[in-house]
Design an enzyme around this catalytic site. Sequence first.
Site, PDB file in Angstrom:
ATOM      1  N   MET A   1      -0.154   1.064  -3.788  1.00 15.57           N
ATOM      2  CA  MET A   1       0.025   0.447  -2.590  1.00 15.57           C
ATOM      3  C   MET A   1      -1.116   0.517  -1.589  1.00 15.57           C
ATOM      4  O   MET A   1      -1.645   1.482  -1.425  1.00 15.57           O
ATOM      5  CB  MET A   1       1.244   1.444  -1.900  1.00 15.57           C
TER       6      MET A   1
ATOM      7  N   CYS B   1       1.159 -10.178  -5.502  1.00 15.52           N
ATOM      8  CA  CYS B   1       0.936 -10.130  -3.937  1.00 15.52           C
ATOM      9  C   CYS B   1       1.703 -11.492  -3.313  1.00 15.52           C
ATOM     10  O   CYS B   1       1.505 -12.449  -3.657  1.00 15.52           O
ATOM     11  CB  CYS B   1      -0.481 -10.061  -3.581  1.00 15.52           C
TER      12      CYS B   1
HETATM   13  C1  LIG Z   1       2.168  -0.914   2.152  1.00 14.86           C
HETATM   14  C2  LIG Z   1       2.221  -1.671   0.705  1.00 14.86           C
HETATM   15  C3  LIG Z   1       1.350  -1.748  -0.138  1.00 14.86           C
HETATM   16  C4  LIG Z   1       1.242  -2.491  -1.374  1.00 14.86           C
HETATM   17  N1  LIG Z   1       0.321  -2.788  -1.883  1.00 14.86           N
HETATM   18  C5  LIG Z   1       0.262  -2.930  -3.165  1.00 14.86           C
HETATM   19  C6  LIG Z   1      -0.702  -3.383  -4.104  1.00 14.86           C
HETATM   20  O1  LIG Z   1      -1.831  -3.040  -3.714  1.00 14.86           O
HETATM   21  N2  LIG Z   1      -0.741  -3.712  -5.415  1.00 14.86           N
HETATM   22  C7  LIG Z   1       0.532  -3.935  -5.866  1.00 14.86           C
HETATM   23  O2  LIG Z   1       0.733  -4.188  -7.087  1.00 14.86           O
HETATM   24  N3  LIG Z   1       1.877  -3.851  -5.134  1.00 14.86           N
HETATM   25  C8  LIG Z   1       1.646  -3.403  -3.873  1.00 14.86           C
HETATM   26  N4  LIG Z   1       2.731  -3.125  -3.143  1.00 14.86           N
HETATM   27  C9  LIG Z   1       3.994  -3.438  -3.706  1.00 14.86           C
HETATM   28  C10 LIG Z   1       4.420  -2.111  -4.353  1.00 14.86           C
HETATM   29  O3  LIG Z   1       3.560  -1.668  -5.570  1.00 14.86           O
HETATM   30  C11 LIG Z   1       5.948  -2.139  -4.990  1.00 14.86           C
HETATM   31  O4  LIG Z   1       6.039  -3.329  -5.989  1.00 14.86           O
HETATM   32  C12 LIG Z   1       7.005  -2.914  -3.890  1.00 14.86           C
HETATM   33  O5  LIG Z   1       6.872  -2.029  -2.900  1.00 14.86           O
HETATM   34  C13 LIG Z   1       8.426  -2.394  -4.590  1.00 14.86           C
HETATM   35  O6  LIG Z   1       8.598  -1.392  -4.834  1.00 14.86           O
HETATM   36  P1  LIG Z   1       9.619  -0.322  -3.969  1.00 14.86           P
HETATM   37  O7  LIG Z   1      11.022  -1.050  -3.802  1.00 14.86           O
HETATM   38  O8  LIG Z   1       9.631   0.947  -4.807  1.00 14.86           O
HETATM   39  O9  LIG Z   1       8.571  -0.170  -2.627  1.00 14.86           O
HETATM   40  C14 LIG Z   1       2.789  -2.720  -1.803  1.00 14.86           C
HETATM   41  C15 LIG Z   1       3.874  -2.361  -1.188  1.00 14.86           C
HETATM   42  C16 LIG Z   1       3.640  -1.836   0.222  1.00 14.86           C
HETATM   43  C17 LIG Z   1       4.908  -1.134   0.806  1.00 14.86           C
END
Ligand SMILES: Cc1cc2nc3c(=O)[nH]c(=O)nc-3n(C[C@H](O)[C@H](O)[C@H](O)COP(=O)(O)O)c2cc1C
Length: 389
Positions: free
Chosen positions: A31, A117
């Site tokens: 993240m 992204c």
């Molecule tokens: C603040 C934030 C930053 C994120 N940055 C990235 C990132 O740099 N690379 C990436 O592959 N996913 C990024 N994501 C996506 C997360 O890795 C993840 O795929 C997404 O939040 C879904 O998973 P979750 O429901 O457990 O949050 C980001 C998500 C959030 C909320």
Amino acid sequence: MTQSPQTPHPERTQLRIGPHTVQPPVVLAPMAGITNAPFRTLCREFSGGRGLFVSEMITTRALVERDAKTMRLIHFDGTEKPRSIQLYGVDPGTVGKAVQMIVDEDLADHIDLNFGCPVPKVTRKGGGSALPYKRHLLRSILREAVTAAGPLPVTMKMRKGIDDDHITYLDAGRIAVEEGVTAIALHGRTAAQHYGGTADWESIARLKEAVPEIPVLGNGDIWSADDAVRMMRETGCDGVVVGRGCLGRPWLFGDLVAAFEPGGGAPVYARPTLKEVAAVMRRHAELLAEWLEDEERGVIDFRKHVAWYTKGFSVGSEMRKRLAITSSLAELDALLAELDLDQEWPPGADGPRGRTSGRNRVVLPDGWLDDPYDRAGVGADAEQDTSGG
Ligand SMILES: Cc1cc2nc3c(=O)[nH]c(=O)nc-3n(C[C@H](O)[C@H](O)[C@H](O)COP(=O)(O)O)c2cc1C
């Protein structure tokens, strides 16, 4: 911390990422702006070092150019093993160079490539989650990365596709297998969904069927350790990637370890009081200050975490605002001491947190959807370090 018993977990599962065994099979999602060395340290402290903790996303161009901020982002404290870096790049040559640099300078033990992204300023240029639509470009990037990586495992993380009419994950999965990718993480949403609605876990099961050769990691809407176990049971995936559920809750990693512990009855999960949460907040701010070698910058960076840590506790909007403008550890201490610290963990703090909003339309370059098999490239300006996934 006060703990509460929960439902027991399934059989012990071993996840292998190249030479690394990840046990339990839980991964901290990359993240941007969050999963820096301090946050990973906190999560690892709660998990007893078990699991895999991926860095913030690093853009390949900035890495190759040795941009000062990027060089700090790839810092691992000496105890972190395996060191896991997520790269984002749109140009096969630059991705290859970045991976080669990681190998030559021994900067990491695992490389994850980000294709998820959904941010408009990235997809508008054909980057991020728009990129896998161009099968040849995706293949070239993976080929360069895997070739340059040599023995280092390369994994990829992606979304289901651009929107419901332009689903890419099954093709991308097959291409990844053909190019020697070690494991695939799938966030069960399209770019169009952004973070809205619910993640489609069924797609994780479909990907698992489509790429039986390599591990599939499921991602999306794991808010508790029980959700993680349920995702594995329902989809047959080999591991889980947990993102927003950890925001302001690094102890979730302790719960995840407990949930996957074999035998021994029902696992016990953390239910921290506000006093315990405040101690973690203080430590988080302190770690950021140390990492940035600047107390003020560290505490300012910590501000974004305040609302997540205090979610559901009765803190008051005025106090939340004051906490969100602190700029020294002493100021933070003084404010935390004013809180009613005896509060139990509030039920309202479980469940979704962080970004939850949706979007309707994905902004793409003109004619992007005309031909998935053309040789289109993507301009370097699609690589932005504010992107995320
Ligand atoms: C603040 C934030 C930053 C994120 N940055 C990235 C990132 O740099 N690379 C990436 O592959 N996913 C990024 N994501 C996506 C997360 O890795 C993840 O795929 C997404 O939040 C879904 O998973 P979750 O429901 O457990 O949050 C980001 C998500 C959030 C909320």
